[in-house]
Scaffold this motif. Sequence first.
Motif, PDB file in Angstrom:
ATOM      1  N   LEU A 229       0.828  -1.198   0.000  1.00 36.57           N
ATOM      2  CA  LEU A 229       0.000   0.000   0.000  1.00 36.57           C
ATOM      3  C   LEU A 229       0.865   1.253   0.000  1.00 36.57           C
ATOM      4  N   LYS A 230       0.335   2.317  -0.561  1.00 35.26           N
ATOM      5  CA  LYS A 230       1.039   3.591  -0.609  1.00 35.26           C
ATOM      6  C   LYS A 230       0.309   4.623   0.250  1.00 35.26           C
ATOM      7  N   GLU A 231       0.997   5.714   0.501  1.00 37.07           N
ATOM      8  CA  GLU A 231       0.393   6.793   1.279  1.00 37.07           C
ATOM      9  C   GLU A 231      -0.913   7.245   0.629  1.00 37.07           C
ATOM     10  N   ASP A 232      -1.923   7.468   1.448  1.00 35.44           N
ATOM     11  CA  ASP A 232      -3.261   7.905   1.061  1.00 35.44           C
ATOM     12  C   ASP A 232      -4.104   6.806   0.412  1.00 35.44           C
ATOM     13  N   ASP A 233      -3.568   5.577   0.308  1.00 33.04           N
ATOM     14  CA  ASP A 233      -4.428   4.463  -0.098  1.00 33.04           C
ATOM     15  C   ASP A 233      -5.484   4.229   0.983  1.00 33.04           C
ATOM     16  N   ARG A 234      -6.635   3.749   0.546  1.00 33.20           N
ATOM     17  CA  ARG A 234      -7.745   3.579   1.480  1.00 33.20           C
ATOM     18  C   ARG A 234      -8.251   2.136   1.492  1.00 33.20           C
ATOM     19  N   LEU A 235      -8.781   1.740   2.643  1.00 31.48           N
ATOM     20  CA  LEU A 235      -9.408   0.437   2.797  1.00 31.48           C
ATOM     21  C   LEU A 235     -10.528   0.547   3.824  1.00 31.48           C
ATOM     22  N   VAL A 236     -11.385  -0.463   3.856  1.00 29.84           N
ATOM     23  CA  VAL A 236     -12.542  -0.439   4.756  1.00 29.84           C
ATOM     24  C   VAL A 236     -12.628  -1.764   5.508  1.00 29.84           C
ATOM     25  N   ILE A 237     -12.828  -1.669   6.807  1.00 28.29           N
ATOM     26  CA  ILE A 237     -13.123  -2.841   7.629  1.00 28.29           C
ATOM     27  C   ILE A 237     -14.610  -2.774   7.972  1.00 28.29           C
ATOM     28  N   PHE A 238     -15.355  -3.827   7.660  1.00 29.20           N
ATOM     29  CA  PHE A 238     -16.813  -3.782   7.802  1.00 29.20           C
ATOM     30  C   PHE A 238     -17.355  -5.158   8.209  1.00 29.20           C
ATOM     31  N   ASP A 239     -18.673  -5.250   8.293  1.00 28.19           N
ATOM     32  CA  ASP A 239     -19.343  -6.494   8.690  1.00 28.19           C
ATOM     33  C   ASP A 239     -18.700  -7.078   9.957  1.00 28.19           C
TER      34      ASP A 239
ATOM     35  N   SER B 206     -30.061 -11.273  28.326  1.00 28.51           N
ATOM     36  CA  SER B 206     -30.505 -11.895  27.088  1.00 28.51           C
ATOM     37  C   SER B 206     -31.623 -11.073  26.455  1.00 28.51           C
ATOM     38  N   GLY B 207     -31.701 -11.140  25.130  1.00 25.84           N
ATOM     39  CA  GLY B 207     -32.778 -10.456  24.429  1.00 25.84           C
ATOM     40  C   GLY B 207     -32.473  -9.031  24.034  1.00 25.84           C
ATOM     41  N   ILE B 208     -31.272  -8.529  24.307  1.00 27.14           N
ATOM     42  CA  ILE B 208     -30.943  -7.153  23.960  1.00 27.14           C
ATOM     43  C   ILE B 208     -30.861  -7.002  22.442  1.00 27.14           C
ATOM     44  N   ARG B 209     -31.361  -5.882  21.948  1.00 28.90           N
ATOM     45  CA  ARG B 209     -31.326  -5.597  20.511  1.00 28.90           C
ATOM     46  C   ARG B 209     -30.294  -4.499  20.239  1.00 28.90           C
ATOM     47  N   TYR B 210     -29.499  -4.696  19.198  1.00 27.59           N
ATOM     48  CA  TYR B 210     -28.511  -3.684  18.835  1.00 27.59           C
ATOM     49  C   TYR B 210     -28.292  -3.696  17.327  1.00 27.59           C
ATOM     50  N   LYS B 211     -27.806  -2.585  16.821  1.00 26.19           N
ATOM     51  CA  LYS B 211     -27.568  -2.443  15.391  1.00 26.19           C
ATOM     52  C   LYS B 211     -26.180  -2.966  15.023  1.00 26.19           C
ATOM     53  N   ASN B 212     -25.967  -3.145  13.729  1.00 25.85           N
ATOM     54  CA  ASN B 212     -24.639  -3.561  13.264  1.00 25.85           C
ATOM     55  C   ASN B 212     -23.654  -2.411  13.407  1.00 25.85           C
ATOM     56  N   PRO B 213     -22.398  -2.689  13.769  1.00 29.38           N
ATOM     57  CA  PRO B 213     -21.412  -1.612  13.927  1.00 29.38           C
ATOM     58  C   PRO B 213     -21.132  -0.908  12.600  1.00 29.38           C
ATOM     59  N   SER B 214     -20.875   0.373  12.697  1.00 31.80           N
ATOM     60  CA  SER B 214     -20.476   1.120  11.507  1.00 31.80           C
ATOM     61  C   SER B 214     -19.090   0.663  11.062  1.00 31.80           C
ATOM     62  N   PRO B 215     -18.780   0.792   9.778  1.00 35.49           N
ATOM     63  CA  PRO B 215     -17.461   0.355   9.294  1.00 35.49           C
ATOM     64  C   PRO B 215     -16.336   1.278   9.753  1.00 35.49           C
ATOM     65  N   ILE B 216     -15.127   0.800   9.588  1.00 30.88           N
ATOM     66  CA  ILE B 216     -13.927   1.597   9.914  1.00 30.88           C
ATOM     67  C   ILE B 216     -13.295   2.021   8.593  1.00 30.88           C
ATOM     68  N   LEU B 217     -13.251   3.312   8.346  1.00 33.25           N
ATOM     69  CA  LEU B 217     -12.635   3.862   7.134  1.00 33.25           C
ATOM     70  C   LEU B 217     -11.179   4.209   7.452  1.00 33.25           C
TER      71      LEU B 217
END
Length: 242
Positions: free
Chosen positions: A204-214, A224-235
């Motif tokens: 990778l070079k400087e300013d290249d971008r990637l995403v960590i998701f899912d 038990s039974g708690i509801r939560y949303k999916n985490p936002s991705p990491i840019l």
Amino acid sequence: MKRLVLFLSLLFLLQSCKSSYSKTELLKESKALKERIKKLETADTVNKEAALELKKMNVVYRGVANPIYISKPNAVSFEATASGLRKLDSLGNYYLSPGTGRTVDITIKSKLKNGDSLTETKTLRIKDISAPIGIINGIGCGNKCEVLLKKDELTRGKIGVKVNEFLFSWEFKVSGFKIHLKGKTYDFEGNHLDNSLEQEIQNLKEDDRLVIFDIKFKIVGAPSGIRYKNPSPILIRIAEDN
């Protein structure tokens, strides 16, 4: 203490006024003092409101069984009711799972020692749990910004999850995630990058971008039974190596 003070006052009055007060007058004075004592005791009991303690927070969260402790000083018995309130034991421990709206009212009906009944209402704010945010090496801000990392920091990166302004001491444990890098997607198990992408990261070079998701995770310590949303991705944007 008030009973003792008034009782001593009565004794003093009886001793000092025997010569000038008739028996009838002394009995009237004694009766008046006893009535004052009873009124003070009643006032003290009524003025002590029900105590409601939210454990480690000052609001209740929607979609969560919030632990609550309720007590009523100087009461023979009391009953607490509210939408979503569940009694756990006879020691004053409850779970409150609020529904819709911005507030929830807890009604506390108690029977006092003097035989009176008292009804009180405690109003609590309801707050939605913020969406979880993906983090790497403890850093992350969701879709609002990019995380600037050097290539060696990315190689040793540890993936996690956080919820802003959250007062529960729960642990968010990541079990897997995906990385989109140079047009390809890679699956990982656990919360660390392994050596399989070391060469791709080094290219990778400087300013290249990637995403960590899912990002897959579970909450340790949550009911038990708690509801939560999916985490936002990491840019992520690659920073210059010094």
